[in-house]
Design an enzyme around this catalytic site. Structure first.
Site, PDB file in Angstrom:
ATOM      1  N   LYS A 117     -51.700  67.102   1.540  1.00 52.96           N
ATOM      2  CA  LYS A 117     -51.728  65.907   0.700  1.00 52.96           C
ATOM      3  C   LYS A 117     -50.375  65.238   0.767  1.00 52.96           C
ATOM      4  CE  LYS A 117     -54.701  64.192  -2.464  1.00 52.96           C
ATOM      5  NZ  LYS A 117     -56.145  64.467  -2.443  1.00 52.96           N
ATOM      6  N   ASN A 129     -66.472  53.318  -6.915  1.00 48.36           N
ATOM      7  CA  ASN A 129     -66.993  53.701  -5.597  1.00 48.36           C
ATOM      8  C   ASN A 129     -67.894  54.938  -5.625  1.00 48.36           C
ATOM      9  OD1 ASN A 129     -66.255  55.338  -2.821  1.00 48.36           O
ATOM     10  ND2 ASN A 129     -66.693  53.177  -2.533  1.00 48.36           N
ATOM     11  N   VAL A 130     -67.564  55.934  -6.442  1.00 53.24           N
ATOM     12  CA  VAL A 130     -68.375  57.156  -6.470  1.00 53.24           C
ATOM     13  C   VAL A 130     -69.662  56.920  -7.271  1.00 53.24           C
ATOM     14  CG1 VAL A 130     -68.427  59.609  -7.086  1.00 53.24           C
ATOM     15  CG2 VAL A 130     -66.310  58.585  -6.258  1.00 53.24           C
ATOM     16  N   GLY A 131     -69.515  56.380  -8.481  1.00 48.22           N
ATOM     17  CA  GLY A 131     -70.667  56.171  -9.364  1.00 48.22           C
ATOM     18  C   GLY A 131     -71.706  55.231  -8.776  1.00 48.22           C
TER      19      GLY A 131
HETATM   20  N1  GLU Z   1     -58.688  61.933  -0.632  1.00 43.93           N
HETATM   21  C1  GLU Z   1     -60.016  62.417  -0.384  1.00 43.93           C
HETATM   22  C2  GLU Z   1     -60.205  63.771  -1.029  1.00 43.93           C
HETATM   23  O1  GLU Z   1     -59.436  64.154  -1.877  1.00 43.93           O
HETATM   24  C3  GLU Z   1     -60.371  62.390   1.080  1.00 43.93           C
HETATM   25  C4  GLU Z   1     -59.614  63.313   1.945  1.00 43.93           C
HETATM   26  C5  GLU Z   1     -59.931  63.159   3.419  1.00 43.93           C
HETATM   27  O2  GLU Z   1     -60.907  62.479   3.783  1.00 43.93           O
HETATM   28  O3  GLU Z   1     -59.171  63.724   4.202  1.00 43.93           O
HETATM   29  O4  GLU Z   1     -61.150  64.468  -0.778  1.00 43.93           O
END
Ligand code: GLU
Length: 426
Positions: free
Chosen positions: A112, A227-229
């Site tokens: 991350k 976006n998710v909902g």
């Molecule tokens: N940020 C998204 C997650 O936390 C996507 C991560 C990705 O596609 O590498 O799952």
């Protein structure tokens, strides 16, 4: 032996992530020395990102990329731009990516990145400069076989396009595989946009098959229409569920007979709020948190963290809760729901659609192949359905006395530990 002392160990978010590993380690019977290996990143890069502001002053920003564990494959996870980003949070988020990718059955480790900045005050030009400078600064540490970033909070396909371009200039060839969730024109998939919501819908569908006798006609409330909902609601309605309520920060709409989700999407798009949806039998209410207490079969918290708490958990009536958002249920509420026999599908399983679609994009980029959206979604559906049922079987067979969340961490960590043992690391 001397202790491995680090600056981030006092960060509360990091401490929470460590506690989850410790709890899982107790169940798995892992010794403390193994826990110590698991809770630190393999590599932590800190960069200084200097940008020229539009008023010609320079701003000095700090950024990180935390590469937590690569036992299962190259590091994978998003980059966020946030005023509150800290090194401890970044390390914790990278650890969660290791578990999420492992649980999703992907050949990826966890990583991350973050930049400590308020993205809302940046002009488009400043945002581009920041993105390019950050990525140039970490370019030696990422790559299609090393670490593959993607969007997270306040980053998007345009930012990925800049990352991709910056990296390609440095290495001297178009390196598609270095980031995922790119725009379609440069190797991305449109399906990546819908994939997190699609994965949440699919988790609800599979959970409904297992505990509610199927999805057909089951009532669903979706908290949060981002976006998710949006895509969770859309696909669940398409697959025969009765989506009766949706909300955003301005309020919620409820019709026990069901909502026309396509129309709600249009209203949200054109007016910015779901409460402007008008139709016979639809109640419009101001307090979006009340949506969580509606008499429904399936509840999808897909907005913000900590909305299901010890204050409201006793009033929650859903039999299945599928976490589209990150951390919507507090630990006390989670325990209470488990004791009452409510199935809570945890975030790390239910929102893995995004990173799973990232893998589909990346693997095709690497082969130089293309997929249609239908093919990409069919692939996502198959991968997640098989994996979801595998995780559920393992939970029910081996760890049923624990909430599904605890079992998910145990299963994810166990897979990583096995890979580390096979590779001779521990
Ligand atoms: N940020 C998204 C997650 O936390 C996507 C991560 C990705 O596609 O590498 O799952």
């Amino acid at each position: 032996m001397s202790e491995y002392r680090v600056l981030y160990e006092t960060d509360p978010v990091y401490q929470m992530a460590v506690k989850q590993v410790r709890d899982a380690a107790l169940i798995l019977g892992l010794a403390d020395d193994v826990v110590e290996v698991l809770v630190h990143p393999e590599k932590l890069v800190q960069v200084k990102v200097v940008i020229k502001r539009d008023d010609s002053r320079v701003a000095t920003l700090i950024g990180w990329r935390s590469q937590h564990n690569s036992a299962l494959g190259p590091y994978k996870g998003g980059v966020r731009y946030s005023e509150n980003a800290t090194v401890g949070e970044t390390v914790a988020l990278s650890m969660w990516m290791t578990w999420k990718n492992s649980l999703a059955g992907l050949p990826y480790g966890g990583g991350k990145g973050s930049v400590r900045v308020n993205p809302k005050i940046l002009s488009p030009r400043e945002l581009e400069e920041l993105s390019r400078r950050y990525f140039a600064a970490i370019a030696r540490d990422v790559g299609p076989d090393i670490d593959i970033p993607a969007p997270d909070v306040y980053t998007n396909p345009q930012v990925m396009a800049w990352y991709y371009d910056e990296y390609s200039k440095i290495v001297g060839y178009p390196a598609w595989g270095v980031v995922t969730a790119k725009p379609m024109e440069i190797g991305g998939l449109y399906a990546r946009v819908v994939s997190t919501g699609y994965g949440t819908a699919l988790s609800a569908r599979e959970a409904a098959k297992r505990v509610l006798g199927g999805l057909e006609g089951k009532s669903v409330a979706v908290h949060g229409f981002g976006n998710v909902g949006i895509y969770a609601a859309k696909y669940l309605a398409e697959w025969g569920a009765n989506v009766v309520a949706v909300s955003d920060s301005k309020g919620y709409i409820y019709n026990p007979k069901g909502l026309d989700i396509e129309k709600v999407m249009q209203v949200k798009e054109s007016t910015g709020a779901v409460i402007n949806y008008k139709s016979e039998g639809v109640k419009v209410l101001a307090n979006h948190l009340e949506l969580l207490e509606l008499p429904v079969d399936i509840l999808i918290p897909a907005a913000i963290e900590n909305v299901i708490t010890k204050e409201n958990v006793e009033r929650i009536k859903a039999k299945v809760i599928v976490e589209g958002a990150n951390g919507p249920t507090t630990p006390e509420a989670d325990k209470f729901l488990h004791e009452r026999g409510v199935m809570v599908v945890p975030d790390i399983l239910a929102n893995a659609g995004g990173v799973t679609m990232s893998w589909i994009e990346w693997s095709h980029n690497r082969m130089g192949c293309w997929l249609t959206d239908e093919e990409a979604l069919a692939r996502l559906d198959k991968m997640m359905t098989i994996n979801f049922n595998k995780v559920l079987d393992e939970w029910q067979k081996k760890y049923s006395e624990y909430p599904m969340r605890v079992a998910a961490y145990v299963i994810a960590i166990d897979r990583v530990v096995k890979a580390m043992k096979l590779r001779g690391w521990i």
